[in-house]
Scaffold this motif. Sequence first.
Motif: not given
Length: 496
Positions: A402-405, A455-456, A463-468
């Motif tokens: 997610l940080e550096d695809m 995310p829940e 860690y997932r929230r910024p990408a979403v």
Amino acid sequence: MASDTAWLPHRAREISLAAIEARLAADPAHLDSLFERANLLGQLGRPDKAREAYLRVLAIDHGHEGALNNLGALLHDTGFRSAARTTYLQAVSRHPDRPMGRVNLGNLLRAEGALDEAQAQFEAVLALDPAHAEAHRGLGQTLDELGLHQEAWPHHEAAYRGRAVRVLPYTGRGRPVTVLTPVSAVGGNIPTRFILDEDRFQQIAVVAEFADPAAPLPDHDVVFNAVGDADLCRPALEALQSLLSRSGRPLINPPDRVLATGRASLAAALKGPAGVRTPAMLALPRAAWAAPEAVQALARAGLAFPLLLRALGFHTGKHFVRVDRAADLAAAAASLPGDDLLAIEPLDARGPDGQFRKYRVMSLGGRLYPLHLAISADWKVHYFTAAMAQNPAYRAEEAAFLEDMPSVLGQAAMDALARISQALGLDYAGMDFAVGADGQVLLFEANATMVINPPEPDAMWDYRRPAVDRALAAAKALLTTVAGQPRIFTGAAPSA
């Protein structure tokens, strides 16, 4: 265009809230005022305060039907799905002969995949009120997900005939962006709940199969075609080509482009681009799979055992099985719903550790956005059944993606994803894939039905929230007005 007086409901709610709070200062336990205050706080986009206000109502009246149902909806919308289910169960327990709680619980159960339980709730409502439109809507969707399409259609008729247009709430200030969202009665739609914020957009949903072709379309600023599954929704997409020709407004995801994204047709179309591998596929009528000639037809299509067999029009692993031997083919086909079934070559998505991986990348306005990585010991990889919550190392691997695809996937895979995105030609789409040992993209599917789910609330998923958030912001930007017109992208070259 929407009326310039659209700000009035928001201001009227604020005035009403002030008046109610003045009344409550004199009588703090006035139940009707407390309930009305909770509703207004929710409508004004203050979910935390609204939740506290509903709990205050329930502290006085434990079985308050409106508070239980509205609190359940609020909890669900803010990601607390388990708490929402508990609240709806309480509403049904307290009011077994009232439809609202059962419909809400049924919709939640259906979303969670508990289809038999959902069906029971909707049927209980229809036993009480045979004309209840929301129960027919929910039951029709549930039966479709069970593969019972013929049984579902009368419920679609009862839900939508004469009610094809539905205006959803707007809670914001000022004139909203009014979005016409065509949907299909049978499902296969882009979930827009997290994209079309009620405080920014006024959504007008139109059910394609039941829209009056002679009636004028509701006034709108932009069309976001939410019908996304070409295999399931062909009649709806064909109807929309004529219906939307009368819009005169910018259109996101034109129906003719969506129609070209069926599983088998897209896989065939993408055989050419370098760096992309798509599986061999063969669609046959149900009866054909039991005939001896089916194995020969598979061989001619380049398919051998083991293979995957799935019913068309379903997602998240539903009605999708692995067939290891020719002797098992007829029984596997008989276990699946639908008139036509699709055989698929299994692509090896295992990493060096033997675990299966599936990446999801969204293509939004011509740019690529990483959304998630699921890692599982099972070949049928889906995020909600993968081992991400149990394995910190898997979450760390997903965080790196997610940080550096580009660094994780490699340039060859990034170039391949760009070519897939261009071939799709959609403003809103997603791609599910793995990366082979040779760097090739192993494409499982690519279409418009991909959902961007936050995310829940658990801190484990921070860690997932910024990408979403970036993906949701890009989806919303498809509808952003620039000089009075929505800025949309149609076929621009994708980039990382």
